[in-house]
Design a protein around this motif. Sequence first.
Motif, PDB file in Angstrom:
ATOM      1  N   SER A   1       0.902  -1.204  -0.194  1.00 50.20           N
ATOM      2  CA  SER A   1       0.079  -0.234   0.027  1.00 50.20           C
ATOM      3  C   SER A   1       0.876   1.118   0.011  1.00 50.20           C
ATOM      4  N   ILE A   2       0.802   1.831  -1.304  1.00 47.03           N
ATOM      5  CA  ILE A   2       1.590   3.110  -1.268  1.00 47.03           C
ATOM      6  C   ILE A   2       0.676   4.209  -1.909  1.00 47.03           C
ATOM      7  N   PHE A   3       1.324   5.390  -1.495  1.00 44.32           N
ATOM      8  CA  PHE A   3       0.461   6.825  -2.050  1.00 44.32           C
ATOM      9  C   PHE A   3       1.030   6.778  -3.373  1.00 44.32           C
TER      10      PHE A   3
ATOM     11  N   LYS B   1      -7.050   2.932  -9.570  1.00 41.13           N
ATOM     12  CA  LYS B   1      -8.562   2.946  -9.595  1.00 41.13           C
ATOM     13  C   LYS B   1      -9.015   1.852  -8.799  1.00 41.13           C
ATOM     14  N   LYS B   2      -8.198   0.595  -8.750  1.00 43.02           N
ATOM     15  CA  LYS B   2      -8.758  -0.602  -8.155  1.00 43.02           C
ATOM     16  C   LYS B   2      -7.284  -1.412  -7.726  1.00 43.02           C
ATOM     17  N   HIS B   3      -7.398  -2.470  -7.155  1.00 47.16           N
ATOM     18  CA  HIS B   3      -6.152  -3.251  -6.750  1.00 47.16           C
ATOM     19  C   HIS B   3      -5.590  -3.669  -7.992  1.00 47.16           C
ATOM     20  N   GLU B   4      -4.222  -3.351  -8.146  1.00 47.31           N
ATOM     21  CA  GLU B   4      -3.255  -3.655  -9.161  1.00 47.31           C
ATOM     22  C   GLU B   4      -2.293  -4.515  -8.909  1.00 47.31           C
ATOM     23  N   ARG B   5      -1.502  -5.117  -9.783  1.00 46.88           N
ATOM     24  CA  ARG B   5      -0.644  -6.208  -9.563  1.00 46.88           C
ATOM     25  C   ARG B   5       0.836  -5.935 -10.555  1.00 46.88           C
ATOM     26  N   ILE B   6       1.809  -6.549  -9.868  1.00 49.56           N
ATOM     27  CA  ILE B   6       2.945  -6.903 -10.333  1.00 49.56           C
ATOM     28  C   ILE B   6       3.265  -8.233 -10.817  1.00 49.56           C
ATOM     29  N   ARG B   7       3.231  -8.608 -12.123  1.00 44.64           N
ATOM     30  CA  ARG B   7       3.326 -10.078 -12.160  1.00 44.64           C
ATOM     31  C   ARG B   7       4.799 -10.738 -12.304  1.00 44.64           C
TER      32      ARG B   7
ATOM     33  N   LEU C   1       2.624  -9.294  -7.066  1.00 46.42           N
ATOM     34  CA  LEU C   1       2.623  -8.567  -5.770  1.00 46.42           C
ATOM     35  C   LEU C   1       1.358  -7.762  -6.107  1.00 46.42           C
ATOM     36  N   MET C   2       0.389  -7.814  -5.157  1.00 44.88           N
ATOM     37  CA  MET C   2      -0.782  -6.968  -5.170  1.00 44.88           C
ATOM     38  C   MET C   2      -0.629  -5.576  -4.648  1.00 44.88           C
ATOM     39  N   VAL C   3      -1.120  -4.618  -5.295  1.00 46.58           N
ATOM     40  CA  VAL C   3      -0.714  -2.980  -4.907  1.00 46.58           C
ATOM     41  C   VAL C   3      -2.381  -2.584  -4.809  1.00 46.58           C
ATOM     42  N   TYR C   4      -2.368  -2.019  -3.335  1.00 41.54           N
ATOM     43  CA  TYR C   4      -3.857  -1.619  -3.047  1.00 41.54           C
ATOM     44  C   TYR C   4      -4.138  -0.326  -3.868  1.00 41.54           C
ATOM     45  N   GLN C   5      -5.348  -0.371  -4.120  1.00 43.51           N
ATOM     46  CA  GLN C   5      -6.126   1.015  -4.718  1.00 43.51           C
ATOM     47  C   GLN C   5      -5.736   2.278  -3.814  1.00 43.51           C
ATOM     48  N   ASN C   6      -5.433   3.245  -4.445  1.00 45.57           N
ATOM     49  CA  ASN C   6      -5.018   4.551  -3.923  1.00 45.57           C
ATOM     50  C   ASN C   6      -5.469   5.836  -4.522  1.00 45.57           C
ATOM     51  N   ASP C   7      -6.553   5.541  -5.234  1.00 50.48           N
ATOM     52  CA  ASP C   7      -7.302   6.916  -5.950  1.00 50.48           C
ATOM     53  C   ASP C   7      -8.226   7.398  -5.097  1.00 50.48           C
ATOM     54  N   ILE C   8      -8.700   6.908  -3.830  1.00 52.21           N
ATOM     55  CA  ILE C   8      -9.545   7.591  -3.013  1.00 52.21           C
ATOM     56  C   ILE C   8      -9.097   7.585  -1.679  1.00 52.21           C
TER      57      ILE C   8
ATOM     58  N   GLN D   1       3.087   6.510  10.102  1.00 55.97           N
ATOM     59  CA  GLN D   1       3.445   5.464  10.545  1.00 55.97           C
ATOM     60  C   GLN D   1       2.459   4.340  10.929  1.00 55.97           C
ATOM     61  N   SER D   2       1.172   4.874  10.458  1.00 60.72           N
ATOM     62  CA  SER D   2       0.012   4.018  10.950  1.00 60.72           C
ATOM     63  C   SER D   2      -1.302   3.889  10.065  1.00 60.72           C
ATOM     64  N   PHE D   3      -2.006   4.899  10.120  1.00 56.87           N
ATOM     65  CA  PHE D   3      -3.075   4.762   9.197  1.00 56.87           C
ATOM     66  C   PHE D   3      -3.119   5.176   7.828  1.00 56.87           C
ATOM     67  N   ASN D   4      -1.618   5.516   7.501  1.00 55.49           N
ATOM     68  CA  ASN D   4      -1.227   5.727   6.110  1.00 55.49           C
ATOM     69  C   ASN D   4      -1.198   4.401   5.377  1.00 55.49           C
ATOM     70  N   GLN D   5      -1.025   3.373   6.238  1.00 55.78           N
ATOM     71  CA  GLN D   5      -1.076   1.954   5.696  1.00 55.78           C
ATOM     72  C   GLN D   5      -2.349   1.571   4.890  1.00 55.78           C
ATOM     73  N   ALA D   6      -3.470   2.218   5.217  1.00 57.45           N
ATOM     74  CA  ALA D   6      -4.800   1.841   4.911  1.00 57.45           C
ATOM     75  C   ALA D   6      -5.380   3.090   3.915  1.00 57.45           C
ATOM     76  N   MET D   7      -4.331   3.842   3.468  1.00 55.37           N
ATOM     77  CA  MET D   7      -4.674   4.786   2.710  1.00 55.37           C
ATOM     78  C   MET D   7      -5.515   5.900   3.367  1.00 55.37           C
ATOM     79  N   ILE D   8      -5.315   6.119   4.375  1.00 55.05           N
ATOM     80  CA  ILE D   8      -6.302   7.089   5.247  1.00 55.05           C
ATOM     81  C   ILE D   8      -5.338   8.433   5.660  1.00 55.05           C
ATOM     82  N   ARG D   9      -5.786   9.600   5.535  1.00 57.38           N
ATOM     83  CA  ARG D   9      -4.945  10.728   5.693  1.00 57.38           C
ATOM     84  C   ARG D   9      -5.587  11.261   7.184  1.00 57.38           C
TER      85      ARG D   9
END
Length: 499
Positions: free
Chosen positions: A114-116, A214-220, A235-242, A279-287
């Motif tokens: 999960s990254i911004f 816009k949705k969960h994406e992946r690196i194959r 590797l699954m990469v978490y949705q980060n548009d919202i 260090q915490s809620f950023n992991q859930a894409m929460i500001r």
Amino acid sequence: MAVCNFPKTSAKIGKTSTSCLRKFTIHFRRPKKLKEKSNYSYQGEYGFDWLRDEYIYPITKVKFDQFKQLKISKYIQLCCTQDIPKLKNEYLKGIQKEHKIKPYGQDYYPAWLSIFACNVQGNNANVGSTMHKRGVYLDLQLDEIDKIVSDGTEIIFKPSKPCLKITPNKISISEFLKTSIKKRKLDENTGKPVIDYYLLENAVKIMCQGDTLKKHERIRVFAKLGSTEYEVGQLMVYQNDIVPKANIVVVNVITEYDKNNNKIPLETYKSFEYLYKFQSFNQAMIRAEVSAGEDFDLVALGKKYGDVKKFLDDIRNHLYIKSLMINPHSQINIDAPTDIRDRLRVLYEKYGKHAPKPKGKKIHDKGHYNTYLLFTKLSPLSKNGGSLLGIADLQHNPQNNNYEWGNMFVIFQNGLKHTHTIVHEAAHTFTLPHIFEPSTSNNNPKFHQGYTENYMDYIWHPNPADKRGGSENIYEKKMYSFFKWQWDMMRKDTKSIKY
């Protein structure tokens, strides 16, 4: 996730072939030292979760089986046995059926990152962030099925979106062979099976740049030898548009003055805003935003209001603080931490500067999106004599007969500088239970208490052999992570999170 069932080798060991690809799987792992952070240890800078061997295999010695309430002192899996299928499934949720893989017939559970997004242009630019503009480095773990050799095989990475970038985009298998082969046992009771593997540290850098997901994406991940190419990992990469926001209102509860009649300030952890944002809620894409602190001066208010004065009188009574005072209605002891929390909530709703508006609205009502953090110098003991670091607000919902987390938590004297507690109690208000919580309302995979680095675990585990009743979690002071399904849960908390 380790491979346990070994297929037959595809070629004799020591021989190479341009047409026969040796069998192995690739897994992304979080480094022990972060290259992008000058080799400091991980402290929650991004979200990363994977199905660890010790969760599902008997690798860790557990002193007390809390689910069976038995002394055991044996090697067992950390996840409750009946919850293991559910746990495995959590790492497959959000992946389209046609995108799930089984390399060489083996079950495969991808890690989640999960990254911004950075340098975002256009209408969605406001959700971009500089937090991960330098990228995130990850280790690559190669689990052998066949014995690998330097035969020209390349590991190829294929992101599902152009904005999802990985550097380098390919690695020769010879790079793994430059490192020493490692072994890990999946059953400490029997000593087998044993997995042979290689670990390439800080091998790849991953960024989301120029646009959002816009949705969960992946690196194959593909292994390629000559014209043969086969998918061996992802590797699954978490949705980060919202990116929703959480507003945390900080309240310093003043309950005493010094001899010069000045308020005695609270000495709290100075960087708790950074803790919440990076260090915490950023992991859930929460500001997480922290509102300006307020001194809730009960000493001054006690001169005008009888309910405040009564509260001050009680907390100065040692019987009350030690949970030895009897409730005259129920004839049972009042639990001081719980009672202090409840009374502070009521007092703040009546007299607090930043209480929910309009007047009369309750802290636990929906629609104001505030989470209230109350710091206090009080050190109440619970009924069992324990000293609590903090306490969140659990409320009974008569409509569904369940208990639900409210919008407020209290940090007591011993927790004022305890970073784990400051996040742990806040996460309760975002609906997260303890990861070991046995209640019927906890439908998540459950773990033995005190053996993980998760924020919602405890810093100790039960140990009847210890005269204190418990022993320290080996991850104490290094507990900075949330599970991927906890990211999902927090983002669904519409009472605390504003979209």
